[in-house]
Design an enzyme around this catalytic site. Sequence first.
Site, PDB file in Angstrom:
ATOM      1  N   GLY A  71      47.329 -54.986 -76.148  1.00 61.81           N
ATOM      2  CA  GLY A  71      48.340 -54.329 -76.971  1.00 61.81           C
ATOM      3  C   GLY A  71      48.694 -52.957 -76.448  1.00 61.81           C
ATOM      4  O   GLY A  71      47.895 -52.312 -75.754  1.00 61.81           O
ATOM      5  N   ASP A  72      49.886 -52.525 -76.779  1.00 64.29           N
ATOM      6  CA  ASP A  72      50.311 -51.168 -76.453  1.00 64.29           C
ATOM      7  C   ASP A  72      51.400 -50.760 -77.437  1.00 64.29           C
ATOM      8  O   ASP A  72      52.250 -51.574 -77.795  1.00 64.29           O
ATOM      9  CB  ASP A  72      50.852 -51.066 -75.026  1.00 64.29           C
ATOM     10  CG  ASP A  72      50.934 -49.626 -74.571  1.00 64.29           C
ATOM     11  OD1 ASP A  72      49.904 -49.105 -74.099  1.00 64.29           O
ATOM     12  OD2 ASP A  72      51.999 -49.002 -74.721  1.00 64.29           O
ATOM     13  N   SER A  73      51.333 -49.510 -77.877  1.00 64.46           N
ATOM     14  CA  SER A  73      52.325 -49.009 -78.837  1.00 64.46           C
ATOM     15  C   SER A  73      52.976 -47.732 -78.304  1.00 64.46           C
ATOM     16  O   SER A  73      52.313 -46.897 -77.693  1.00 64.46           O
ATOM     17  CB  SER A  73      51.665 -48.671 -80.179  1.00 64.46           C
ATOM     18  OG  SER A  73      51.110 -49.810 -80.772  1.00 64.46           O
TER      19      SER A  73
END
Length: 196
Positions: A71-73
């Site tokens: 994941g990455d935000s």
Amino acid sequence: MRLVLASASPSRRMILTSAGVDPVIDPADVDEDAIQASLVDAPPAHVVAALAEAKADAVAPRHPGDVVIGGDSMLLLDGVLQGKPHTPERTVERWRAQAGKTAELLTGHCIIHGDRRVVETARTTVTFAAASEADIAAYAASGEPLACAGAFTLEALGGWFIDRIEGDPSSVIGLSLPLVRRALYDFGLDVSTFWR
């Protein structure tokens, strides 16, 4: 079969543990700056998805048979992607720029199981409070937002300064449970399989 989180993010881990899963934590070691530099003209949602995919791809070979989540935000503010501020000074600058505004938090996901994968970006609209200068300084000094996309958390001190979100709250914290559930279903797996 286990659920493996290709991240050291305490927020992502907290989402899963609160949802009944004790994930294996195996942080990916990828050059995020190089990935972003190679995607300068890509749409913002593609950038966060590519980062998530690189993390999942780095970890998946170590966990055959398991489900791996990368994941990455990043915050899309005034058309520009914002990552982690890393310093109190940069956090203050960010908050001065985003206070009283509405932005979009993009959370890229890559979920891998065997030779199958789901790559998707969750979008959630965030409206920031017109926080006072004293509160901005105190929040930056707390250290909490330094390693957070958009320089804020929803689930802790930062919650004081978020007026509204539209979309998936778990995505804002760092991992969309509905998106992960849909991916597991696509793989023919039940969420409850991973509960402790």
